[in-house]
Scaffold this motif. Structure first.
Motif, PDB file in Angstrom:
ATOM      1  N   PHE A 199     -25.639 -88.080 177.983  1.00 41.56           N
ATOM      2  CA  PHE A 199     -26.519 -89.399 177.735  1.00 41.56           C
ATOM      3  C   PHE A 199     -27.663 -89.313 177.259  1.00 41.56           C
ATOM      4  O   PHE A 199     -28.626 -88.643 177.798  1.00 41.56           O
ATOM      5  N   GLY A 224     -26.133 -95.733 168.039  1.00 42.93           N
ATOM      6  CA  GLY A 224     -25.562 -94.663 168.907  1.00 42.93           C
ATOM      7  C   GLY A 224     -26.365 -93.585 169.148  1.00 42.93           C
ATOM      8  O   GLY A 224     -26.235 -92.645 169.927  1.00 42.93           O
ATOM      9  N   ASP A 243     -28.091 -94.017 174.144  1.00 42.42           N
ATOM     10  CA  ASP A 243     -27.316 -95.010 174.921  1.00 42.42           C
ATOM     11  C   ASP A 243     -27.877 -96.109 175.641  1.00 42.42           C
ATOM     12  O   ASP A 243     -27.397 -96.901 176.023  1.00 42.42           O
ATOM     13  N   TRP A 301     -29.590-102.063 176.252  1.00 45.12           N
ATOM     14  CA  TRP A 301     -28.354-101.294 175.677  1.00 45.12           C
ATOM     15  C   TRP A 301     -27.804-102.359 174.628  1.00 45.12           C
ATOM     16  O   TRP A 301     -27.899-103.247 174.639  1.00 45.12           O
ATOM     17  N   GLN A 351     -21.601-101.626 173.540  1.00 45.47           N
ATOM     18  CA  GLN A 351     -20.985-100.438 174.356  1.00 45.47           C
ATOM     19  C   GLN A 351     -20.780-101.140 175.690  1.00 45.47           C
ATOM     20  O   GLN A 351     -20.674-100.333 176.780  1.00 45.47           O
ATOM     21  N   LEU A 383     -21.192 -95.420 180.384  1.00 47.73           N
ATOM     22  CA  LEU A 383     -22.432 -96.281 180.185  1.00 47.73           C
ATOM     23  C   LEU A 383     -22.709 -97.201 181.345  1.00 47.73           C
ATOM     24  O   LEU A 383     -23.842 -97.284 181.843  1.00 47.73           O
TER      25      LEU A 383
END
Length: 301
Positions: A99, A145, A148, A277, A281, A287
């Motif tokens: 991560f 990306g 994260d 974030w 995602q 995540l």
């Protein structure tokens, strides 16, 4: 421009060229030869009618046209990847996932120790990559990306990104215990007369305190700026300076050093530590697990 004439691989090549600023590095990243990447660049230039990248020394710098294309192309590719790749299964106890998280000094001191301990206990093979990213670049890094999740203070996040507050924080003053100007406590007169140390990642010499003082027609002298709060225990005991920092960070420093905590002698608004974030995602199980952990840490902080 007719979309039927566009090769999607060219957009992937463009993304890599923007990230690495080098034909050879972009080619290596995508597992292709340098001549093949050079051919892709030539086709991109023809497609967009622009040089897109110009050489400056050993790197290639994007033109204005390339810079304008970066976010839309990165967002389109990110959405396409989400659409064609089903959500990966995530089992914390066995996952070997990495991560990528950004945050500043404060998040590193207050949040990261708890996060690292939890992950080591519950997900021993999961790795964390914690780094500082300039605030203005964070949305793009989340879009593409490269990140994260981001931790910090984000007053006006882009609507395409999701934001969740973790906790509220208040300011306190930190100074050496035997400070001669503070025998009677931290008064407003003493506060404005003392030299100040300001922790600022941007390197500027103004902060929330200066805004609050300005409303009263007052100012302070910033004697020293530093990019990291971790140096405060080394500097403040040897000086007459005072630092105004978050309560949680001050509580980490004061018990084991020759420093004392004082209340700020003027009204200061609390601030929020949040996580941010990409909404693209939202279906990522891993995540979601990470965000749940951070939410728990925020509630307990």
């Amino acid at each position: 421009m007719d979309l039927r004439q566009i090769d999607l691989n060219l957009m992937v090549a463009f993304e890599a060229l923007m990230e690495f600023g080098s034909v050879s590095e972009a080619a290596r990243h995508l597992g292709m030869s340098q001549p093949a990447m050079s051919s892709n660049l030539a086709r991109l230039r023809l497609l967009f009618g622009d040089d897109l990248f110009v050489r400056s020394g050993r790197v290639m710098l994007p033109t204005r046209r390339a810079t304008a294309l970066q976010i839309p192309i990165s967002q389109a590719l990110a959405q396409l990847r989400v659409a064609i790749n089903p959500p990966a299964l995530f089992e914390a106890s066995t996952s070997r996932r990495v991560f990528n998280i950004s945050g500043g000094d404060y998040a590193a001191m207050v949040i990261l120790p708890h996060l690292a301990a939890y992950v080591a206990r519950e997900a021993p093979c999961v790795d964390l990559r914690f780094r500082f990213v300039e605030r203005g670049a964070i949305p793009e890094w989340l879009d593409t990306g490269r990140l994260d999740l981001a931790l910090g203070v984000f007053p006006n996040p882009p609507k395409r990104l999701a934001l969740k507050p973790l906790f509220e924080e208040n300011f306190v003053c930190l100074a050496r215990r035997d400070h001669p100007a503070l025998q009677d406590g931290m008064t407003l007169a003493a506060f404005t007369a003392m030299p100040h140390l300001l922790v600022t990642e941007r390197g500027d010499a103004t902060g929330a305190v200066d805004e609050a003082l300005g409303k009263r027609g007052l100012t302070r002298r910033i004697a020293l700026t530093v990019p990291h709060a971790l140096v405060l225990p080394s500097i403040l005991p040897r000086s007459d300076m005072v630092a105004t920092i978050g309560t949680r960070a001050a509580n980490l420093f004061a018990p084991s050093t020759a420093l004392a905590i004082h209340q700020v002698p003027l009204a200061m608004h609390p601030w929020r530590m949040s996580m941010m974030w990409s909404r693209q995602q939202a279906s990522d199980v891993g995540l979601r697990w990470l965000r749940d952990i951070l939410s728990q840490i925020g509630k307990a902080a």
